[in-house]
Design a protein around this motif. Structure first.
Motif, mmCIF file in Angstrom:
data_model
loop_
_atom_site.group_PDB
_atom_site.id
_atom_site.type_symbol
_atom_site.label_atom_id
_atom_site.label_comp_id
_atom_site.label_asym_id
_atom_site.label_seq_id
_atom_site.Cartn_x
_atom_site.Cartn_y
_atom_site.Cartn_z
ATOM 1 N N GLU A 157 0.814 -1.208 0.000
ATOM 2 C CA GLU A 157 0.000 0.000 0.000
ATOM 3 C C GLU A 157 0.850 1.260 0.000
ATOM 4 O O GLU A 157 0.504 2.241 -0.650
ATOM 5 N N LEU A 158 1.978 1.225 0.709
ATOM 6 C CA LEU A 158 2.868 2.386 0.681
ATOM 7 C C LEU A 158 3.428 2.590 -0.725
ATOM 8 O O LEU A 158 3.488 3.716 -1.217
ATOM 9 N N LEU A 159 3.809 1.498 -1.391
ATOM 10 C CA LEU A 159 4.317 1.600 -2.761
ATOM 11 C C LEU A 159 3.246 2.176 -3.687
ATOM 12 O O LEU A 159 3.518 3.081 -4.488
ATOM 13 N N LEU A 160 2.017 1.685 -3.571
ATOM 14 C CA LEU A 160 0.915 2.195 -4.398
ATOM 15 C C LEU A 160 0.647 3.665 -4.112
ATOM 16 O O LEU A 160 0.429 4.455 -5.038
ATOM 17 N N TRP A 161 0.667 4.030 -2.835
ATOM 18 C CA TRP A 161 0.413 5.431 -2.448
ATOM 19 C C TRP A 161 1.474 6.349 -3.059
ATOM 20 O O TRP A 161 1.155 7.377 -3.648
ATOM 21 N N GLU A 162 2.726 5.968 -2.917
ATOM 22 C CA GLU A 162 3.820 6.797 -3.422
ATOM 23 C C GLU A 162 3.794 6.889 -4.949
ATOM 24 O O GLU A 162 4.005 7.959 -5.515
ATOM 25 N N LEU A 163 3.520 5.775 -5.630
ATOM 26 C CA LEU A 163 3.434 5.800 -7.089
ATOM 27 C C LEU A 163 2.237 6.618 -7.564
ATOM 28 O O LEU A 163 2.309 7.288 -8.593
ATOM 29 N N ASN A 164 1.148 6.555 -6.828
ATOM 30 C CA ASN A 164 -0.029 7.344 -7.184
ATOM 31 C C ASN A 164 0.268 8.834 -7.055
ATOM 32 O O ASN A 164 -0.181 9.643 -7.862
ATOM 33 N N ALA A 165 1.044 9.203 -6.052
ATOM 34 C CA ALA A 165 1.405 10.607 -5.856
ATOM 35 C C ALA A 165 2.439 11.074 -6.871
ATOM 36 O O ALA A 165 2.420 12.214 -7.317
ATOM 37 N N ASN A 166 3.365 10.171 -7.249
ATOM 38 C CA ASN A 166 4.429 10.523 -8.181
ATOM 39 C C ASN A 166 4.866 9.270 -8.929
ATOM 40 O O ASN A 166 5.702 8.511 -8.435
ATOM 41 N N GLY A 167 4.307 9.057 -10.098
ATOM 42 C CA GLY A 167 4.611 7.880 -10.883
ATOM 43 C C GLY A 167 6.041 7.833 -11.394
ATOM 44 O O GLY A 167 6.491 6.797 -11.878
ATOM 45 N N ARG A 168 6.761 8.945 -11.286
ATOM 46 C CA ARG A 168 8.148 8.990 -11.781
ATOM 47 C C ARG A 168 9.172 8.856 -10.660
ATOM 48 O O ARG A 168 10.360 9.051 -10.880
ATOM 49 N N PRO A 193 11.949 7.508 -8.537
ATOM 50 C CA PRO A 193 12.953 6.477 -8.832
ATOM 51 C C PRO A 193 12.806 5.273 -7.895
ATOM 52 O O PRO A 193 12.427 5.420 -6.729
ATOM 53 N N ASN A 194 13.118 4.089 -8.403
ATOM 54 C CA ASN A 194 13.004 2.866 -7.621
ATOM 55 C C ASN A 194 13.823 2.941 -6.333
ATOM 56 O O ASN A 194 13.371 2.476 -5.288
ATOM 57 N N ASN A 195 15.028 3.535 -6.402
ATOM 58 C CA ASN A 195 15.865 3.639 -5.196
ATOM 59 C C ASN A 195 15.180 4.467 -4.114
ATOM 60 O O ASN A 195 15.231 4.117 -2.938
ATOM 61 N N GLU A 196 14.558 5.570 -4.510
ATOM 62 C CA GLU A 196 13.864 6.410 -3.534
ATOM 63 C C GLU A 196 12.624 5.701 -2.996
ATOM 64 O O GLU A 196 12.324 5.754 -1.807
ATOM 65 N N LEU A 197 11.903 5.030 -3.880
ATOM 66 C CA LEU A 197 10.706 4.298 -3.469
ATOM 67 C C LEU A 197 11.063 3.178 -2.497
ATOM 68 O O LEU A 197 10.407 3.004 -1.467
ATOM 69 N N SER A 198 12.126 2.456 -2.788
ATOM 70 C CA SER A 198 12.546 1.362 -1.894
ATOM 71 C C SER A 198 13.001 1.912 -0.545
ATOM 72 O O SER A 198 12.735 1.304 0.498
ATOM 73 N N ARG A 199 13.663 3.081 -0.559
ATOM 74 C CA ARG A 199 14.093 3.698 0.702
ATOM 75 C C ARG A 199 12.883 4.070 1.548
ATOM 76 O O ARG A 199 12.840 3.794 2.742
ATOM 77 N N LYS A 200 11.864 4.676 0.934
ATOM 78 C CA LYS A 200 10.647 5.058 1.668
ATOM 79 C C LYS A 200 9.926 3.844 2.243
ATOM 80 O O LYS A 200 9.327 3.923 3.303
ATOM 81 N N GLY A 259 11.463 1.008 3.009
ATOM 82 C CA GLY A 259 12.355 0.256 3.895
ATOM 83 C C GLY A 259 12.680 -1.134 3.377
ATOM 84 O O GLY A 259 12.846 -2.066 4.169
ATOM 85 N N ILE A 260 12.760 -1.270 2.057
ATOM 86 C CA ILE A 260 13.077 -2.562 1.450
ATOM 87 C C ILE A 260 14.184 -2.377 0.413
ATOM 88 O O ILE A 260 14.469 -1.257 -0.002
ATOM 89 N N ALA A 261 14.780 -3.472 0.010
ATOM 90 C CA ALA A 261 15.850 -3.428 -0.989
ATOM 91 C C ALA A 261 15.272 -3.025 -2.349
ATOM 92 O O ALA A 261 14.115 -3.342 -2.653
ATOM 93 N N PRO A 262 16.053 -2.323 -3.183
ATOM 94 C CA PRO A 262 15.571 -1.939 -4.508
ATOM 95 C C PRO A 262 15.088 -3.124 -5.345
ATOM 96 O O PRO A 262 14.080 -3.020 -6.044
ATOM 97 N N SER A 263 15.763 -4.263 -5.268
ATOM 98 C CA SER A 263 15.326 -5.436 -6.037
ATOM 99 C C SER A 263 13.982 -5.951 -5.537
ATOM 100 O O SER A 263 13.127 -6.359 -6.330
ATOM 101 N N THR A 264 13.773 -5.912 -4.229
ATOM 102 C CA THR A 264 12.492 -6.326 -3.645
ATOM 103 C C THR A 264 11.393 -5.358 -4.060
ATOM 104 O O THR A 264 10.283 -5.768 -4.405
ATOM 105 N N CYS A 265 11.721 -4.082 -4.065
ATOM 106 C CA CYS A 265 10.768 -3.058 -4.481
ATOM 107 C C CYS A 265 10.345 -3.287 -5.923
ATOM 108 O O CYS A 265 9.145 -3.293 -6.240
ATOM 109 N N HIS A 266 11.303 -3.516 -6.781
ATOM 110 C CA HIS A 266 11.014 -3.765 -8.195
ATOM 111 C C HIS A 266 10.118 -4.995 -8.359
ATOM 112 O O HIS A 266 9.144 -4.966 -9.120
#
Length: 174
Positions: free
Chosen positions: A19-30, A32-39, A41-48
């Motif tokens: 839900e956090l990933l969906l919320w953040e992507l909904n607010a800003n679809g652009r 970066p994966n690294n920033e999204l994974s940091r927000k 609290g998961i690894a970039p590969s897990t986020c992807h």
């Protein structure tokens, strides 16, 4: 007695991270994966991998840009309410499938209530809007249309910095 299959989509299991990933992507679809994974609290590969899973489940339908139609030469936006006559209720999907293909149509909402559709359009002028409604949206099984000009368009997610996420949206209204 005929039984009807429940056509509502089944609830898809998500967790707080989804839900956090969906919320953040909904607010800003652009974002970066690294920033999204940091927000999250998961690894970039897990986020992807989670984003790919959310896409496969249909929770992410697309990621879109909010276009400034006025700057592109479409200064007139309108909401057109369309009502079909009662005998044409079986043509709802056909009507929606036809009008969504017009280039002026931005969104089509099939609704309950006195009107069957709310159609968001962008046009070059009020005369183009008039002609479009009169010839394209009114064609076929249409009982009535009502057109309202859009003065301003506020996009909800661009004003939700004070909302923490979907869980807050689920809370009872007091």
């Amino acid at each position: 007695m005929q039984r009807y299959e429940d056509e509502r989509p089944r609830e898809i299991k998500t967790d707080e991270i989804d839900e956090l990933l969906l919320w953040e992507l909904n607010a800003n679809g652009r974002i970066p994966n690294n920033e999204l994974s940091r927000k999250a609290g998961i690894a970039p590969s897990t986020c992807h991998a989670r984003i790919k899973r959310l896409e496969q489940l249909g929770l992410i339908k697309s990621i879109n840009a909010f276009v400034d139609y006025e700057a592109l030469g479409f200064p007139v936006q309108a909401i057109v309410f369309v009502r079909l006559p009662p005998p044409a209720r079986d043509q709802v999907k056909d009507y929606a499938s036809r009008v969504i293909q017009f280039p002026q149509v931005l969104n089509v909402f099939h609704m309950g209530g006195p009107d069957d559709f709310l159609i968001h359009v962008a046009c070059t002028s009020t005369s183009q809007l008039r002609d479009f409604v009169a010839t394209k949206l009114s064609a076929g099984p249409v009982a009535a249309t009502t057109t309202s000009i859009v003065f301003d368009h506020y996009i909800g997610m661009q004003h939700m910095e004070y909302v923490s996420g979907y869980e807050e949206m689920r809370r009872p209204i007091h």
